[in-house]
Design a protein around this motif. Structure first.
Motif, PDB file in Angstrom:
ATOM      1  N   ALA A 133       0.838  -1.198   0.000  1.00 43.92           N
ATOM      2  CA  ALA A 133       0.000   0.000   0.000  1.00 43.92           C
ATOM      3  C   ALA A 133       0.874   1.249   0.000  1.00 43.92           C
ATOM      4  O   ALA A 133       1.835   1.347   0.772  1.00 43.92           O
ATOM      5  N   ASN A 219      -2.250   8.610   2.681  1.00 43.13           N
ATOM      6  CA  ASN A 219      -2.235   7.939   1.381  1.00 43.13           C
ATOM      7  C   ASN A 219      -1.337   8.726   0.425  1.00 43.13           C
ATOM      8  O   ASN A 219      -1.598   9.902   0.145  1.00 43.13           O
ATOM      9  N   ILE A 229      -7.835   3.431  -1.448  1.00 42.55           N
ATOM     10  CA  ILE A 229      -7.813   2.054  -0.956  1.00 42.55           C
ATOM     11  C   ILE A 229      -9.218   1.724  -0.475  1.00 42.55           C
ATOM     12  O   ILE A 229      -9.747   2.380   0.418  1.00 42.55           O
ATOM     13  N   ALA A 232     -10.474  -0.609   3.475  1.00 43.39           N
ATOM     14  CA  ALA A 232      -9.233  -0.690   4.260  1.00 43.39           C
ATOM     15  C   ALA A 232      -9.561  -1.036   5.711  1.00 43.39           C
ATOM     16  O   ALA A 232     -10.570  -0.583   6.263  1.00 43.39           O
ATOM     17  N   THR A 396      -7.943  -3.025  -0.596  1.00 41.83           N
ATOM     18  CA  THR A 396      -7.966  -3.308  -2.030  1.00 41.83           C
ATOM     19  C   THR A 396      -7.686  -2.026  -2.791  1.00 41.83           C
ATOM     20  O   THR A 396      -8.337  -0.995  -2.548  1.00 41.83           O
ATOM     21  N   SER A 397      -6.726  -2.084  -3.696  1.00 41.44           N
ATOM     22  CA  SER A 397      -6.380  -0.913  -4.495  1.00 41.44           C
ATOM     23  C   SER A 397      -7.501  -0.599  -5.478  1.00 41.44           C
ATOM     24  O   SER A 397      -8.016  -1.489  -6.165  1.00 41.44           O
ATOM     25  N   VAL A 404      -3.687  -4.961  -1.130  1.00 44.47           N
ATOM     26  CA  VAL A 404      -2.494  -4.216  -0.722  1.00 44.47           C
ATOM     27  C   VAL A 404      -2.400  -4.268   0.800  1.00 44.47           C
ATOM     28  O   VAL A 404      -3.391  -4.484   1.502  1.00 44.47           O
TER      29      VAL A 404
END
Length: 472
Positions: A133, A219, A229, A232, A396-397, A404
């Motif tokens: 990440a 981020n 993301i 998360a 998740t990206s 991630v």
């Protein structure tokens, strides 16, 4: 040795891996070139160099150069040029060149394996980079206490949102305090004590809120398209002392017993009678109530066991104590759409495993408020006891839908008591007032409202404190 090299290659950087791969390539090529040079000395007609046998030009000193050219062309499988091994079409005694042909075949096989292994390692390293990440954890953790919690915390009021801030950051309208993560404005008075407290306690104690431990995550792709993301989640595990963990488990067990005591006057779930009704109805009803209470106690004990996991590294227990890991409860441990800044807060209350047993007992006796005698940075510093705090972020990206993750380890010396984080958000007037994040200030802190910040330690003192907190 190959296994160790594979594990080392994943831990090293791309540049170091490429340099090591080139070194291994040249080393293998030189080894095979030396073997080919030896074969060429005994069977010169097995190696052709520009239409002539190997070493026909006496005294030119290029035999090893020709053997090296044959070696690297065979190893890399790029195809033979002016130097190639003999065959039946170029030699009258091809049966004498079987050894050289087998050597070239073996080298080509090793070259294919080497190229495949390098490709697999590069693919794995690229996948590992994609799974990391793109976030930045703050290096310090801050603890606000006393007036620092009452008056306000950090300035990033809408850090978790999508950017609905208006005006300057310090003048924008805060969000609704429904989730409890937004501190009250400076003019808001402290919350009143509960009505159950006696007048004597109201006159003798100050009802201070419990300190709050904070850290934040930024981020890196906050200004990039699809850099968010999704879904998360943050898992925060603390490594604490075995005695401290045992006291925390005893506290959970006591709360379970108190909960059982509260049940003894009300109707049980699923239509079960109360204790008095069960005695009147007979032994069968009494047994049902006892089974329900035993099931409740088992669930409480199982919850305590799951939250506290101990691992033994030294069978004798003389060198290293048992490591006990406990999960910390934080505000907003999940974020559905992590775009800019994420602030994690853990309240150091009577249920916090980071506090010593004495501090938790004092908070409990003070009706879950922070005692006045512990309302100083030195007392708060002495009250927190842990070895490490392990933070793991997963999600998740939004760019490629890949999972991630990221990790961060905090030590006891990373905690700054009586300080708060500065604001990271600002408006870019050149871009229509878009809210931006200045991630360069992620580690910047200022003293909390009302003062009371502890002095900073130099690196030598910080290292000594880290060594002092390591269990022996």
């Amino acid at each position: 040795m190959v296994t160790n090299y594979l594990h080392w290659s994943f831990r090293s950087s791309f540049l170091v891996f490429v340099l090591s791969g080139a070194l291994v390539f040249f080393a293998l090529t030189l080894i095979f070139a030396l073997l080919m040079w030896v074969v060429g000395q005994y069977e010169p007609h097995c190696i052709h160099v520009n239409g002539q046998d190997f070493g026909d030009e006496v005294g030119d000193g290029n035999e090893f150069s020709d053997a090296f050219a044959l070696s690297w062309t065979t190893f890399s499988t790029v195809g033979y040029g002016l130097v190639f091994p003999s065959s039946s079409a170029t030699s009258q005694r091809p049966h004498e060149c079987i050894g050289l042909q087998m050597l070239c075949t073996l080298e080509a096989f090793v070259g294919i394996l080497f190229a495949s292994m390098c490709g697999a390692i590069l693919f794995g390293k690229v996948g590992r980079v994609r799974s990391q990440a793109q976030v930045i954890f703050s290096d310090p953790m801050v603890i606000r206490y006393g007036t620092g919690v009452l008056i306000g915390g950090d300035d990033s009021m809408s850090s978790n949102g999508g950017g609905n801030a208006s005006g300057p950051i310090w003048l924008r309208t805060p969000r609704t305090r429904s989730s409890g993560d937004i501190p009250p404005p400076p003019s808001t008075p402290p919350p009143p004590p509960p009505p159950s407290m006696s007048p004597r306690l109201l006159s003798n104690r100050r009802f201070l809120p419990c300190p709050v431990l904070e850290f934040r995550v930024v981020n890196r792709l906050h200004n990039s398209l699809q850099g968010e993301i999704i879904d998360a989640s943050m898992s925060i595990i603390a490594s604490i002392d075995e005695d401290q963990a045992r006291a925390a488990m005893e506290g959970l067990s006591k709360r379970g017993r108190r909960r059982r005591g509260r049940i003894r006057g009300v109707r049980m779930q699923h239509g079960q009678p109360t204790i008095k009704e069960a005695r009147a109805l007979g032994p069968a009803a009494q047994q049902r109530v006892d089974d329900s209470l035993a099931s409740l106690a088992a669930r409480v004990h199982e919850r305590a066991r799951q939250r506290h996991q101990a691992f033994v590294e030294d069978n004798d227990g003389f060198l290293v104590n048992r490591r006990v890991f406990v999960k910390l409860d934080v505000e907003t441990p999940d974020h559905p759409f992590f775009k800019r800044v994420w602030i994690l807060k853990h309240e150091l209350n009577e249920n916090s495993p980071l506090l010593s047993a004495e501090a938790r007992r004092a908070v409990k006796l003070n009706q879950s408020f922070w005692p006045q005698e512990l309302n100083s940075y030195s007392a708060v510093r002495d009250a927190i006891q842990f070895d490490q705090i392990l933070v793991s972020l997963s999600g998740t990206s939004n760019a490629d839908a890949n999972s991630v993750y990221a990790q961060k380890i905090y030590r006891h010396s990373d905690v700054n008591v009586g300080w708060r984080f500065v604001n990271l958000l600002y408006r870019d007037e050149l871009d229509g007032g878009t809210v931006r994040v200045d991630h360069r200030k992620i580690n910047d802190v200022v003293e909390q409202a009302g003062g009371g910040g502890e002095p900073f330690m130099n690196p030598e003192e910080s290292e000594r404190n880290d060594l002092a907190t390591i269990p022996i």
